[in-house]
Design a protein around this motif. Structure first.
Motif, PDB file in Angstrom:
ATOM      1  N   THR A 538      23.131  -8.184 -34.381  1.00 33.20           N
ATOM      2  CA  THR A 538      23.154  -8.639 -35.770  1.00 33.20           C
ATOM      3  C   THR A 538      22.327  -9.901 -35.975  1.00 33.20           C
ATOM      4  N   SER A 539      21.872 -10.516 -34.878  1.00 39.92           N
ATOM      5  CA  SER A 539      21.064 -11.736 -35.003  1.00 39.92           C
ATOM      6  C   SER A 539      19.666 -11.455 -35.524  1.00 39.92           C
ATOM      7  N   ALA A 540      19.186 -10.209 -35.415  1.00 33.03           N
ATOM      8  CA  ALA A 540      17.792  -9.899 -35.768  1.00 33.03           C
ATOM      9  C   ALA A 540      17.476 -10.250 -37.217  1.00 33.03           C
ATOM     10  N   ILE A 541      18.355  -9.874 -38.153  1.00 31.15           N
ATOM     11  CA  ILE A 541      18.101 -10.156 -39.559  1.00 31.15           C
ATOM     12  C   ILE A 541      18.115 -11.663 -39.808  1.00 31.15           C
ATOM     13  N   ARG A 542      18.946 -12.395 -39.096  1.00 28.80           N
ATOM     14  CA  ARG A 542      19.023 -13.842 -39.283  1.00 28.80           C
ATOM     15  C   ARG A 542      17.761 -14.540 -38.786  1.00 28.80           C
ATOM     16  N   GLU A 543      17.201 -14.026 -37.712  1.00 27.82           N
ATOM     17  CA  GLU A 543      15.935 -14.570 -37.230  1.00 27.82           C
ATOM     18  C   GLU A 543      14.828 -14.309 -38.261  1.00 27.82           C
ATOM     19  N   ALA A 544      14.837 -13.124 -38.852  1.00 33.39           N
ATOM     20  CA  ALA A 544      13.829 -12.777 -39.847  1.00 33.39           C
ATOM     21  C   ALA A 544      13.966 -13.633 -41.108  1.00 33.39           C
ATOM     22  N   LEU A 545      15.205 -13.985 -41.461  1.00 37.43           N
ATOM     23  CA  LEU A 545      15.452 -14.734 -42.692  1.00 37.43           C
ATOM     24  C   LEU A 545      15.386 -16.241 -42.489  1.00 37.43           C
ATOM     25  N   GLY A 546      15.270 -16.677 -41.246  1.00 39.81           N
ATOM     26  CA  GLY A 546      15.229 -18.106 -40.982  1.00 39.81           C
ATOM     27  C   GLY A 546      16.569 -18.784 -41.110  1.00 39.81           C
ATOM     28  N   VAL A 547      17.658 -18.038 -40.873  1.00 39.24           N
ATOM     29  CA  VAL A 547      19.002 -18.615 -40.938  1.00 39.24           C
ATOM     30  C   VAL A 547      19.230 -19.482 -39.700  1.00 39.24           C
ATOM     31  N   PRO A 548      19.774 -20.683 -39.846  1.00 40.41           N
ATOM     32  CA  PRO A 548      20.024 -21.538 -38.677  1.00 40.41           C
ATOM     33  C   PRO A 548      20.955 -20.863 -37.662  1.00 40.41           C
ATOM     34  N   GLU A 549      20.725 -21.145 -36.393  1.00 46.40           N
ATOM     35  CA  GLU A 549      21.526 -20.619 -35.287  1.00 46.40           C
ATOM     36  C   GLU A 549      21.733 -19.105 -35.419  1.00 46.40           C
ATOM     37  N   PRO A 550      20.670 -18.347 -35.465  1.00 48.09           N
ATOM     38  CA  PRO A 550      20.796 -16.905 -35.739  1.00 48.09           C
ATOM     39  C   PRO A 550      21.567 -16.130 -34.671  1.00 48.09           C
ATOM     40  N   THR A 551      21.553 -16.608 -33.431  1.00 46.25           N
ATOM     41  CA  THR A 551      22.227 -15.853 -32.368  1.00 46.25           C
ATOM     42  C   THR A 551      23.679 -16.257 -32.184  1.00 46.25           C
ATOM     43  N   MET A 552      24.143 -17.280 -32.889  1.00 44.71           N
ATOM     44  CA  MET A 552      25.527 -17.725 -32.759  1.00 44.71           C
ATOM     45  C   MET A 552      26.471 -16.658 -33.308  1.00 44.71           C
ATOM     46  N   GLY A 553      27.194 -15.998 -32.410  1.00 43.32           N
ATOM     47  CA  GLY A 553      28.122 -14.952 -32.824  1.00 43.32           C
ATOM     48  C   GLY A 553      27.475 -13.604 -33.025  1.00 43.32           C
ATOM     49  N   SER A 554      26.240 -13.426 -32.557  1.00 43.39           N
ATOM     50  CA  SER A 554      25.568 -12.134 -32.719  1.00 43.39           C
ATOM     51  C   SER A 554      26.387 -11.025 -32.080  1.00 43.39           C
ATOM     52  N   GLY A 555      26.526  -9.912 -32.800  1.00 45.15           N
ATOM     53  CA  GLY A 555      27.392  -8.827 -32.342  1.00 45.15           C
ATOM     54  C   GLY A 555      26.632  -7.584 -31.940  1.00 45.15           C
ATOM     55  N   VAL A 556      27.201  -6.847 -30.989  1.00 44.54           N
ATOM     56  CA  VAL A 556      26.714  -5.522 -30.616  1.00 44.54           C
ATOM     57  C   VAL A 556      27.895  -4.566 -30.685  1.00 44.54           C
ATOM     58  N   LEU A 557      27.615  -3.287 -30.875  1.00 42.84           N
ATOM     59  CA  LEU A 557      28.662  -2.289 -31.085  1.00 42.84           C
ATOM     60  C   LEU A 557      29.050  -1.630 -29.760  1.00 42.84           C
ATOM     61  N   TYR A 558      30.348  -1.604 -29.502  1.00 37.13           N
ATOM     62  CA  TYR A 558      30.881  -0.957 -28.307  1.00 37.13           C
ATOM     63  C   TYR A 558      31.714   0.257 -28.711  1.00 37.13           C
TER      64      TYR A 558
END
Length: 791
Positions: A538-558
């Motif tokens: 879920t961090s990918a969209i945050r990196e694209a949008l320039g959101v601060p700390e985009p990888t903080m809490g990034s989730g993957v589906l299990y």
């Protein structure tokens, strides 16, 4: 602000992105944006869906922000012919390409883009909110028709399989969540044309599944656009078909016209709106209506542990305040009014509740998009399990090209681009909706999972952020062949885990190694049959949008497949104690061996039959940590609020300044036991009027701590005739021990505070662990009585 009359407020819970006093003081993962209370297991907790409003609001209050152009660029990138290849010039190219539509120079099948200006001129007239719907729908659908043939290098063509259209709703849409039904009323929705027409075809007895005819489809679209799209549907629309919701508000007291559309448009730089971003209660702040104040819940005066015999807490309610209402009625959003109703959720919260319904309607949804429109300004809201992001506002009348670009991008979305999972395919099995999942496996070849998502035993998620755990019965030819001995069936657990945490399968591997050497763990852990990780962070969209700390809490589906187990809430008396105590013994040995569970709750205490005996199972390790893990990462919750230790529910604990220790989990076992005894009778959940503790599940963390403190200091008020005398005595004895231990730490903490030093709680030896458990076992006569083997 929380709707009046509801228990708990989001203001009582610290914001996830609020900094701790000092990074060096963080000793435990703060109970932050991923805290889920009733949202993860509505049916199990037995709490009305309406009570989740404060939690939705808290998630909305934590929304990140991005510029409108960054959001438009990201959506265009997603709708491009090469989504993985960055094309930074897409926005400018598309803004230029849509100008003919904005300036009335395009026609398509007898539909003329000049109608957009005509509709917007009606939109800007003075009037009430409902008057906005029809002209907005008309302008949008005319634009969609005229944008179809606009070609931009690098962009996909429109998607006929989706064929999105804007449709008025403004009537209740229903959905079942385990044992309760919700009713929501989004103003407008985007949905596929066929879905919009389906209620009308059903009403007229039309047939579905006809051969596609492009000419007839064009006629169908035009006919629906002209009339039916601007009227309420004749039957409720299904949430599973909704692509996006659009919620409107007209500023209170608005009697003058909105600025009309321009005579011609050109590409201009983005002009910030006022406000640029939409905070919760924006309208109420600007134009407050008379009504009761919404003060935040009282918090403890001290940051130390909130347990003390001299500290008082607010008295909880004594039963379900809404028990006299029908379920569907109590779940409906407040009706539309010309004035701002202080009891009605803010438009941001309302739209968040629609997002929760959309997440629940389809399995493993990756993300959602909704729109909020206030007068002539539109905000794009993006929701996924990592959090919520809102774009800066777009004046869609004065900056019509940007609105057209938004529609241009959305029109080219496949269902997958709307956030629908491509891995879990909906299918009908014996008239019930299920989901099919197939994937190649190195060991088993093709693994086939049929997820019975409509089954009565399915536990589905309701909410915005967090793990979003769904547990559903599953059948599989491949797994049945490998595990022939499993007789009770299987379940699949689907959830979003934090990418930077040790995964549950990895932790279970360590747990299985421990079980080989320790009988109290062997047979008392879940049997993991198969697992798979879908890596789409879920961090990918945050990196694209320039959101601060985009990888903080990034989730993957299990997705994990387990042997089916039975819930501990089905047990009572000595049977309940036996399974509960087996889980405690398993837990303490795992803790000593370096596996810290950290989420003890009734949902995670299970059992199964073996050789004619009930075997307790400590379940659910997706929040667990290992002793050799690095420090907490600060964006995942520490437990389920109603069962968390009081020390962790304090303001200090919520800032992550209290190290998570064994005694906190053992205290959770005590709260679980009380919860089951007070809310269940002979394995059945008590009616709302006669059960207690609903407030624990619907309050913020600190407020819940205060309610539990009241319980601890006023145990006699909670005596219920359905609880056997020996069981009640056991409960009292356990909580007397807990209170003595907590009071001792509290007063010790006061002494340390008077010296100006930090309260020591960060070290816990194995003898401390044994001593804390022994304090309960040796000082409660009933513990010995329950521990005796049955005759």
């Amino acid at each position: 602000m929380s709707p009046a009359g509801e228990t708990g407020t989001s203001s009582a819970t610290p914001r996830a992105n609020a900094p701790a006093h000092s990074a060096s003081k963080i000793k435990s993962t703060p109970n932050s944006c991923r805290t889920a209370v009733i949202s993860e297991n509505i049916g199990v907790l037995g709490v009305n869906v309406k009570k989740v409003r404060p939690w939705i609001q808290r998630d909305i209050e934590q929304a990140k922000e991005c510029k409108a152009d960054a959001m438009l660029q990201a959506l265009l990138q997603r709708a491009s012919s090469s989504p993985e290849t960055q094309q930074p010039e897409l926005l400018q190219k598309c803004l230029k390409a849509v100008l003919p539509v904005c300036n009335g120079q395009v026609s398509a099948g007898g539909i003329y883009s000049s109608g957009v200006e005509t509709a917007l001129k009606r939109y800007v007239r003075p009037g009430v909110e409902n008057n906005l719907y029809a002209p907005f729908i008309e302008a949008t659908n005319i634009a969609l028709a005229c944008l179809e043939d606009i070609k931009v290098d690098g962009m996909r063509a429109p998607v006929p399989a989706v064929d999105m259209i804007c449709q008025q709703n403004d009537m209740p849409m229903y959905q079942n969540h385990q044992t309760v039904k919700s009713a929501r009323k989004p103003d407008l929705v985007f949905l596929p044309l066929n879905s919009a027409c389906a209620p009308l075809e059903d009403e007229k007895g039309g047939k579905k599944g006809k051969q596609k005819d492009d000419g007839k489809d064009d006629e169908k679209r035009k006919a629906h656009m002209v009339k039916n799209a601007m009227a309420k549907p004749p039957a409720p629309l299904p949430w599973k078909d909704v692509l996006a919701c659009i919620e409107f508000k007209r500023k209170t007291g608005r009697k003058k016209s909105i600025k009309p559309p321009q005579s011609s448009y050109k590409v201009n730089d983005y002009v910030p709106t006022k406000p640029e971003y939409l905070p919760v209660d924006h309208l109420k702040t600007e134009d407050p209506a008379p009504g009761p104040s919404h003060a935040p819940a009282t918090q403890p005066a001290s940051d130390t542990a909130i347990v003390s015999s001299g500290l008082t807490a607010a008295q909880p309610s004594k039963g379900g305040s809404s028990s006299k209402r029908k379920a569907a009625d109590t779940l409906q959003s407040a009706p539309k009014k010309s004035r701002i109703d202080p009891d009605e959720p803010d438009v941001t919260v309302q739209t968040g509740m629609y997002a929760a319904e959309m997440f629940a309607a389809n399995l493993a949804v990756n993300y959602l998009i909704n729109l909020i429109v206030i007068d002539d300004v539109m905000w794009i809201w993006y929701y996924d399990r990592q959090g919520t992001i809102q774009s800066s506002g777009i004046n869609f009348i004065q900056d019509l090209p940007r609105f057209m670009v938004l529609l241009y991008a959305l029109q080219r979305f496949e269902l997958e681009d709307w956030g629908r999972s491509k891995d879990f395919l909906p299918v009908q099995v014996e008239g019930k909706r299920c989901h099919e999942f197939k994937i190649k496996d190195v060991e088993l070849g093709e693994v086939d999972l049929l997820l019975h998502t409509s089954h009565d035993e399915s536990v589905t998620h309701y909410g915005l952020q967090g793990r979003a755990t769904n547990v559903v019965p599953v059948t599989s030819d491949a797994l049945a062949k490998k595990y022939e001995s499993i007789q009770d069936g299987m379940v699949a657990k689907i959830f979003w885990g934090e990418a930077n945490r040790t995964s549950e399968p990895e932790i279970l591997k360590r747990v299985e190694e421990i079980a080989k050497a320790h009988d109290t763990v062997k047979d008392h852990i879940p049997e993991l049959l198969w697992h798979h990780t879908i890596t789409n962070p879920t961090s990918a969209i945050r990196e694209a949008l320039g959101v601060p700390e985009p990888t903080m809490g990034s989730g993957v589906l299990y997705i994990l497949a387990f042997r089916k187990l039975h819930p501990i809430t089905k047990l009572h008396g000595k049977e309940l104690f036996d399974v509960w105590y087996q889980c405690i013994l398993c837990h303490v040995m795992l803790w000593k061996q370096g596996v810290f569970h950290r989420d003890v709750s009734p949902c995670n205490l299970m059992w199964y039959w073996k050789d004619g005996k009930r075997v307790g199972v400590l379940n659910d390790y997706d929040l667990s940590s290992l002793a050799d893990d690095p420090a907490p990462r600060g964006n995942e919750r520490t437990g389920t609020v109603p069962f968390m230790a009081l020390e962790l529910l304090s303001a200090q604990g919520q800032r992550g300044e209290v190290k998570y220790l064994y005694r906190h989990d053992l205290e959770s076992f005590m709260w679980c036991f009380a919860w089951i005894c007070l809310r269940y009778e002979n394995g059945a959940l008590l009616p709302v009027k006669s059960r207690r503790l609903d407030d624990w599940a619907t309050s913020g963390a600190v407020t819940c701590g205060m309610l539990k403190l009241y319980f601890l200091n006023n145990l006699k008020e909670y005596r219920s005739p359905h609880i056997e005398s020996l069981m009640w005595k056991f409960l009292v004895e356990c909580f007397v021990v807990l209170k003595k231990e907590a009071d001792a730490r509290y007063y010790l903490g006061l002494q340390w505070l008077s010296d100006g030093d930090e309260q020591p709680n960060s070290e816990e030896s194995e003898s401390d662990i044994d001593g804390f458990l022994q304090a309960f076992k040796s000082t409660t006569s009933c513990w010995a009585a329950f521990s005796k083997p049955s005759q």
